[in-house]
Design an enzyme around this catalytic site. Structure first.
Site, PDB file in Angstrom:
ATOM      1  N   LYS A   1       1.048  -7.263   5.615  1.00  0.00           N
ATOM      2  CA  LYS A   1       1.117  -8.369   4.653  1.00  0.00           C
ATOM      3  C   LYS A   1       2.482  -8.417   3.970  1.00  0.00           C
ATOM      4  O   LYS A   1       3.094  -7.375   3.699  1.00  0.00           O
ATOM      5  CB  LYS A   1       0.017  -8.214   3.596  1.00  0.00           C
ATOM      6  CG  LYS A   1      -1.383  -8.063   4.172  1.00  0.00           C
ATOM      7  CD  LYS A   1      -2.426  -7.840   3.091  1.00  0.00           C
ATOM      8  CE  LYS A   1      -3.775  -7.498   3.704  1.00  0.00           C
ATOM      9  NZ  LYS A   1      -3.841  -6.098   4.165  1.00  0.00           N
TER      10      LYS A   1
ATOM     11  N   TYR B   1       0.816  -1.214   0.000  1.00  0.00           N
ATOM     12  CA  TYR B   1       0.000   0.000   0.000  1.00  0.00           C
ATOM     13  C   TYR B   1       0.850   1.264   0.000  1.00  0.00           C
ATOM     14  O   TYR B   1       0.355   2.355  -0.290  1.00  0.00           O
ATOM     15  CB  TYR B   1      -0.947   0.023   1.200  1.00  0.00           C
ATOM     16  CG  TYR B   1      -1.911  -1.143   1.273  1.00  0.00           C
ATOM     17  CD1 TYR B   1      -2.121  -1.986   0.180  1.00  0.00           C
ATOM     18  CD2 TYR B   1      -2.607  -1.423   2.443  1.00  0.00           C
ATOM     19  CE1 TYR B   1      -2.992  -3.060   0.245  1.00  0.00           C
ATOM     20  CE2 TYR B   1      -3.481  -2.497   2.523  1.00  0.00           C
ATOM     21  CZ  TYR B   1      -3.667  -3.318   1.422  1.00  0.00           C
ATOM     22  OH  TYR B   1      -4.533  -4.376   1.514  1.00  0.00           O
TER      23      TYR B   1
END
Length: 316
Positions: free
Chosen positions: A78, A49
């Site tokens: 993640k 992100y």
């Protein structure tokens, strides 16, 4: 706050979290601070992100203001596809923890069951899907190798729980044949156009908690220019249920998931909607309406790596 209890650790994961996907860097710190201030305790991030440093600044500000203690937050991140090799997993997790300003993640997920060629973070970060020449380069790292390294993160206290994202049943079943530490959570695309009921049932059987992303279906992809199909916000079934319940369409879509025990991680830059989303567990949708919403399933998958490269067709 409604929670789901994770099988191995007994840790309580909030059913409604705040998703950091698509939150811009320049607003992320303030958005995270405001989300925590509004009552969010689960933050769902990822290296891909590109905003983990800023998210960490928002967390630091909330901690400094005495709004929460670290142990009251549930922070997820993640592992990206280019870091699947054993030695890269730990190095990347430590980098991400440093970006956040944290000692541990409450949950660390394998973002996709896709192994791509390693890209040194000092060269380009986040590396995304492509090499410097714009081409996709796969890497022959099996999930078993990656998972062993994920388990070592738990051993060293860098992650309390580990899990998977964007995985289908056959791969999950295979992982259970060798996993020393079983996955606590599976995160999947989940909305009324893609209910994935057999996969959800498999997770329930194995004791894996499920988190759904893209809860608003096509609406989640409008700003990316990737929306397909009729907006759920305008669908007669959703709008009629919202009207009968005196709720917003977003609350109906979120409650449809959480009422079935599936956690959600919506994102909003609008403060009123942010608060409204968090308030989705204070009512129940009648069972007949739940079935109507579920019947909208058409297998519409919006996040499919096969569209990037046919070799990445993990949902084929």
């Amino acid at each position: 706050m409604a929670t789901v209890v994770l099988k191995r650790t007994g840790q309580k994961m909030p059913l409604v979290g705040f998703g950091l996907w698509k939150v811009t860097k320049d607003t992320c710190a303030e958005t995270v601070f405001n989300a925590i201030k509004a009552g969010y305790r689960l933050l769902d991030g990822a290296g891909d992100y590109g905003n983990e440093k800023q998210a960490g600044e928002g967390v630091k500000k909330a901690l400094a203001a005495g709004i929460v203690k670290r142990e009251e937050l549930f922070i997820t991140s993640k592992l990206w596809n280019t870091f699947h090799a054993h030695d890269h997993v730990k190095a990347l997790a430590k980098k991400q923890l440093s970006d956040w300003g944290l000692d541990y993640f409450d949950l660390y997920l394998v973002h996709f069951p896709i192994s791509l060629k390693y890209v040194d973070p000092t060269h380009r970060y986040p590396p995304e899907w492509f090499g410097d020449d714009g081409k996709v380069y796969t890497q022959n790292t099996p999930l078993q190798e990656t998972w062993k390294a994920m388990e070592e993160l738990v051993d060293e206290g860098l992650a309390k729980n580990i899990g998977l994202s964007n995985c289908q049943g056959s791969l999950i079943i295979d992982l259970f044949r060798y996993a020393r530490i079983e996955p606590a959570v599976l995160q999947i695309e989940h909305h009324p156009y893609l209910t994935q009921e057999p996969l959800v049932q498999l997770c329930k059987t194995f004791g894996i908690a499920v988190t759904g992303y893209s809860s608003f279906g096509p609406q989640s992809y409008v700003e990316l220019g990737m929306a397909k199909g009729t907006s759920l916000f305008e669908h007669d079934v959703i709008t009629s249920v919202a009207k009968s319940q005196g709720r917003s369409v977003t609350q109906i879509l979120l409650r449809w998931a959480t009422q079935r025990g599936i956690a959600v991680v919506p994102k909003s830059n609008n403060h009123d909607r942010l608060v409204q989303n968090l308030d989705c567990n204070t009512f129940d949708i009648p069972e007949a309406d739940m079935k109507k919403i579920s019947s909208l399933n058409i297998g519409l998958r919006l996040n499919d790596p096969a569209e990037i490269d046919p070799r990445l067709a993990i949902f084929a």
